[in-house]
Every structure is written in structure tokens, then in C-alpha cells.
Motif scaffolding. Structure first.
Motif, mmCIF file in Angstrom:
data_model
loop_
_atom_site.group_PDB
_atom_site.id
_atom_site.type_symbol
_atom_site.label_atom_id
_atom_site.label_comp_id
_atom_site.label_asym_id
_atom_site.label_seq_id
_atom_site.Cartn_x
_atom_site.Cartn_y
_atom_site.Cartn_z
ATOM 1 N N ILE A 82 0.865 -1.180 0.000
ATOM 2 C CA ILE A 82 0.000 0.000 0.000
ATOM 3 C C ILE A 82 0.901 1.230 0.000
ATOM 4 C CG2 ILE A 82 -1.746 1.269 1.280
ATOM 5 C CD1 ILE A 82 -2.605 -1.401 2.493
ATOM 6 N N ASN A 83 0.716 2.069 -0.991
ATOM 7 C CA ASN A 83 1.506 3.299 -1.062
ATOM 8 C C ASN A 83 0.644 4.472 -0.626
ATOM 9 O OD1 ASN A 83 3.816 2.056 -2.151
ATOM 10 N ND2 ASN A 83 2.806 1.966 -4.148
ATOM 11 N N PRO A 84 1.178 5.356 0.184
ATOM 12 C CA PRO A 84 0.383 6.506 0.608
ATOM 13 C C PRO A 84 0.128 7.457 -0.564
ATOM 14 C CG PRO A 84 2.633 6.701 1.374
ATOM 15 C CD PRO A 84 2.493 5.356 0.759
ATOM 16 N N TRP A 85 -1.003 8.127 -0.531
ATOM 17 C CA TRP A 85 -1.370 9.063 -1.582
ATOM 18 C C TRP A 85 -0.530 10.323 -1.464
ATOM 19 C CZ3 TRP A 85 -4.277 13.806 -1.088
ATOM 20 C CH2 TRP A 85 -4.603 14.379 -2.324
ATOM 21 N N GLU A 86 0.067 10.714 -2.546
ATOM 22 C CA GLU A 86 0.839 11.951 -2.581
ATOM 23 C C GLU A 86 0.185 12.864 -3.612
ATOM 24 O OE1 GLU A 86 4.951 11.208 -3.270
ATOM 25 O OE2 GLU A 86 5.061 9.679 -1.717
#
Length: 140
Positions: free
Chosen positions: A127-131
Motif C-alpha cells: 500500500i503506497n500513501p497518496w501523494e
């Protein structure tokens, strides 16, 4: 149950200074023979007089550090304090010859401190954080 006579007798044997330290650290006035000391300065005591100590509580540790925990006791001394071994490590030839040559020096458990082990992760995150993508004002 601790008797008053035992309590006063142990204060007279050990002295007021040691009595005050014992009350702060272990909460009891204890007196016994020092059977050894480990590499960290912890001292180990034993009192075999049945009139002085409750059976099963006649071996104890006097920690060298003020902030102490049970992981500061090496394995060979832990075995003696908990009655797994009859003789303390300096007198026990089996324990002295048991240490394998590849065994590293003992260190205390540093979990929860800055020195705790943190593994290095080489796998990609699931899961990649939203940037958010920002555009300067007035350029659109």
C-alpha cells in the motif's frame, strides 16, 4: 509472612545503609552470603538459614543499575537463582564448560529502547500513501 524478629535481625546484620537500599530496590530486609558477581556488576546472594528466609526465596539478585529488568541476568545465573542448578556458576564446572566457542557475548534485551533491532526491508510496499500532485497557481 515476614516476622518482626527476622526483619530486625536482618537490619542488625546488614546495617542501616544496606537496609535502606534493599527497601528501595527489593522491598524487603534481606541478609545473606554473596556467592558471586556477573560481568555487569549484579551481585547474587543466598541465605540457607530456614529461620531467616522463606523456602524458595532464599536466592536473590542485587542489580547494579537503578533501571533494571530481568533480561540483565545472564542465563547461567538465571538457572542458579531459579533452582535449576544447585551450585552457582563460579563453582559449577558443568556450566563453565557448557559455553560453546562460537557463542557471542551476552547482551540485555533492548526491545522498546533506541538500541532495539530494526530489520531493513527490501520489498516493495503493498500500500503506497497518496501523494497529491500540486500545480503552481496561475500556470493552468
Amino acid at each position: 509472612m515476614v516476622s518482626i524478629g527476622r526483619y530486625i535481625r536482618n537490619i542488625q546484620r546488614s546495617g542501616i545503609r544496606k537496609w535502606m537500599r534493599d527497601m528501595m530496590y527489593i522491598g524487603d530486609a534481606k541478609y545473606g552470603k554473596c556467592v558471586g558477581q556477573d560481568q555487569f556488576g549484579n551481585k547474587y546472594y543466598e541465605n540457607l538459614d530456614p529461620a531467616d528466609e522463606v523456602p524458595g526465596r532464599h536466592r536473590w539478585v542485587d542489580y547494579a543499575q537503578h533501571e533494571y529488568n530481568a533480561t540483565q541476568v545472564p542465563a547461567e545465573w538465571h538457572a542458579w537463582v531459579h533452582h535449576i542448578r544447585n551450585r552457582p556458576p563460579p563453582e559449577d564446572t558443568v556450566m563453565q564448560n557448557l559455553s560453546p566457542p562460537w557463542k557471542g557475548p551476552w547482551v540485555e534485551n533492548l526491545t522498546g529502547t533506541r538500541g532495539a533491532y530494526k530489520p531493513y526491508n527490501t520489498t516493495a510496499a503493498k500500500i503506497n500513501p497518496w501523494e497529491p500532485k500540486t500545480i503552481p497557481r496561475g500556470s493552468a
